[in-house]
Design a protein around this motif. Structure first.
Motif, PDB file in Angstrom:
ATOM      1  N   ALA A 144       8.179   9.015  -4.340  1.00  0.00           N
ATOM      2  CA  ALA A 144       8.038   7.955  -3.273  1.00  0.00           C
ATOM      3  C   ALA A 144       6.794   7.323  -2.586  1.00  0.00           C
ATOM      4  O   ALA A 144       6.703   6.483  -2.301  1.00  0.00           O
ATOM      5  N   ARG A 200       5.605   4.775  -5.074  1.00  0.00           N
ATOM      6  CA  ARG A 200       6.069   3.469  -4.879  1.00  0.00           C
ATOM      7  C   ARG A 200       5.476   2.860  -3.656  1.00  0.00           C
ATOM      8  O   ARG A 200       5.404   1.657  -3.604  1.00  0.00           O
ATOM      9  N   ALA A 201       5.452   3.701  -2.424  1.00  0.00           N
ATOM     10  CA  ALA A 201       5.019   2.977  -1.426  1.00  0.00           C
ATOM     11  C   ALA A 201       3.490   2.390  -1.479  1.00  0.00           C
ATOM     12  O   ALA A 201       3.339   1.438  -0.962  1.00  0.00           O
ATOM     13  N   LYS A 249       2.136   1.150  -4.517  1.00  0.00           N
ATOM     14  CA  LYS A 249       2.062   0.169  -5.268  1.00  0.00           C
ATOM     15  C   LYS A 249       2.838  -1.048  -4.574  1.00  0.00           C
ATOM     16  O   LYS A 249       2.278  -2.149  -4.837  1.00  0.00           O
ATOM     17  N   ARG A 297      12.174   8.755  -8.298  1.00  0.00           N
ATOM     18  CA  ARG A 297      11.996   8.125  -7.044  1.00  0.00           C
ATOM     19  C   ARG A 297      10.863   7.003  -7.299  1.00  0.00           C
ATOM     20  O   ARG A 297      10.623   6.176  -6.281  1.00  0.00           O
ATOM     21  N   ALA A 298      10.028   7.219  -8.081  1.00  0.00           N
ATOM     22  CA  ALA A 298       8.848   6.250  -8.226  1.00  0.00           C
ATOM     23  C   ALA A 298       9.427   4.820  -8.730  1.00  0.00           C
ATOM     24  O   ALA A 298       8.640   3.750  -8.313  1.00  0.00           O
ATOM     25  N   THR A 299      10.528   5.040  -9.338  1.00  0.00           N
ATOM     26  CA  THR A 299      11.044   3.627  -9.846  1.00  0.00           C
ATOM     27  C   THR A 299      10.028   2.753 -10.717  1.00  0.00           C
ATOM     28  O   THR A 299       9.525   3.451 -11.521  1.00  0.00           O
ATOM     29  N   HIS A 300       9.684   1.827 -10.272  1.00  0.00           N
ATOM     30  CA  HIS A 300       8.996   0.895 -11.012  1.00  0.00           C
ATOM     31  C   HIS A 300       7.222   1.020 -10.712  1.00  0.00           C
ATOM     32  O   HIS A 300       6.338   0.398 -11.316  1.00  0.00           O
ATOM     33  N   ALA A 301       7.028   2.491 -10.067  1.00  0.00           N
ATOM     34  CA  ALA A 301       5.673   2.711  -9.752  1.00  0.00           C
ATOM     35  C   ALA A 301       5.386   3.921 -10.483  1.00  0.00           C
ATOM     36  O   ALA A 301       4.143   4.710 -10.405  1.00  0.00           O
TER      37      ALA A 301
END
Lengths: 259, 259
Positions: A21, A24-25, A27, A50-54
């Motif tokens: 998370a 992601r925050a 990026k 949780r990072a998805t596209h990061a």
């Protein structure tokens, strides 16, 4: 503000989901340098999910065994702190702290921002290593922020500085249509007054405060030209109905005499 | 700044974990009013677990079936929006938007902040219901914030105002009449649409962008109750002319609520 000089350092993070998370925050806010000090569980598929596209930030993250290795090249070290400490330390809110950090990068300095453990933050010894403490002003009723939320707030403040004035300062900037001129507004008001008389809503002999109130309304909104054309079109269509019905209830205002 | 007048509204949230994280983010920042519009899965133990010490906000959350029920008493509605839309709308960053919201609560107004679905945000129709759009200035390389992160940023900005003391003077300070509620606005729009059809200005078979543009116009101006009554009176007088002329050009659209 040079985001590439800012390192987000997570110390002894327990939950891999929080690490994801955080990536992601970061990026989302244009930051990319992540350092993990002795994470309990990493790499981990929960973090990646949780990072998805990061997820790229997780792949390039530095993993180091202790805080010294994490901050040895940093020139300005900020530590996040939940509350007051025995020895008072310089402490600032995220906004003022972000200004300090951005200014440091402007002179080419490398900045590290430390975030502590989920359950007890940074130790006093770790906080003693910092140039400045950052405190997020949470409500006294519930002070403990989620780790990734704290990172999000700090990165958001840095982002606001990075973009400077990139967003419209005024809500009406970058409008799609020019705003109407005052002479077009006056033509609209005359058309409006004629129409309101024709449908019997405005009695020219007793106009009261109707037109001033409508002027306040449409003056406040600042009509653009397309909106003005729409409203003029509505008035024209209304007057056509009045003609179809046999003519206006009240004639167009002239000297105020009743028809 | 009166936090108790601010309602965080989550529209069609898919993941209960996000609802829990939102509750925690709110309580950390001193907010407590949470409304859930048709959540996919709630209550749910994942939500309770992620809320940690903010589970009380989940217990007192309002759960409603549609957006109308969520915002019908709100006087200032803010919608979070990821990017530009076909018709530009007044849009501000979280900081300026928070100032507007706080100023509204200072004059006793009820504020609703809408957050959309995890995968596609708010629909255009939902955004058309808002007085103001809020855009979090994320990096172009990765614009999609986690839902709870977006809530965290907005609540943080409100918190900074709550603790920050005096606010800039608001444009709506000391207004002479209360601002209209959203349910009264919806009755007005239904009445307006009926009237525009009756005078032949709006063809229900080919409505194009007319109503969205008029919603933008009247949403932007924020009508007070007296202004709303004046406009309703104009519509009623127009419809009387239509009856006198032999009836409407186009029948009233079948969708939408009764005026």
């Amino acid at each position: 503000m040079r985001p590439e000089l800012i390192d987000i350092v997570l110390v002894n993070t327990s939950h891999p989901g929080n690490i994801g998370a955080v990536a992601r925050a970061m990026k989302n806010m244009g930051l990319s340098r992540l350092t993990l000090v002795a994470p309990r569980q990493f790499p981990d598929e929960v973090a990646t999910s949780r990072a998805t596209h990061a997820a790229d930030l997780l792949e390039t993250a530095r993993i180091v065994p202790d805080l010294d290795s994490a901050i040895d090249a940093a020139q300005f070290v900020v530590g996040t702190s939940a509350r007051g400490r025995r020895i008072p330390w310089p402490v600032q809110d995220p906004r003022r702290c972000a200004v300090r950090m951005a200014a440091a990068t402007d002179t080419g300095q490398r900045v590290a921002v430390l975030f502590g453990r989920e359950d007890r933050g940074l130790s006093n010894e770790e906080l003693n290593r910092c140039n400045l403490h950052l405190h997020i002003p949470s409500d006294e009723a519930y002070t403990s922020l989620n780790l990734a939320m704290a990172v999000q707030i700090v990165c958001y403040e840095l982002r606001m500085l990075a973009i400077g004035g990139a967003l419209p300062a005024a809500e009406t900037a970058e409008w799609d249509t020019p705003f109407s001129t005052q002479d077009n507004m006056e033509r609209f008001y005359a058309h409006l007054e004629e129409t309101l008389s024709a449908i019997g809503f405005l009695n020219p002999a007793a106009p009261r405060q109707l037109m001033p109130r409508l002027r306040r309304l449409f003056g406040r909104v600042r009509l653009d030209e397309m909106e003005l054309n729409i409203l003029r079109g509505m008035l024209t269509a209304t007057l056509e109905q009045v003609e179809r019905a046999g003519g206006p209830v009240f004639e167009k205002p002239r000297t105020g005499s009743e028809p």
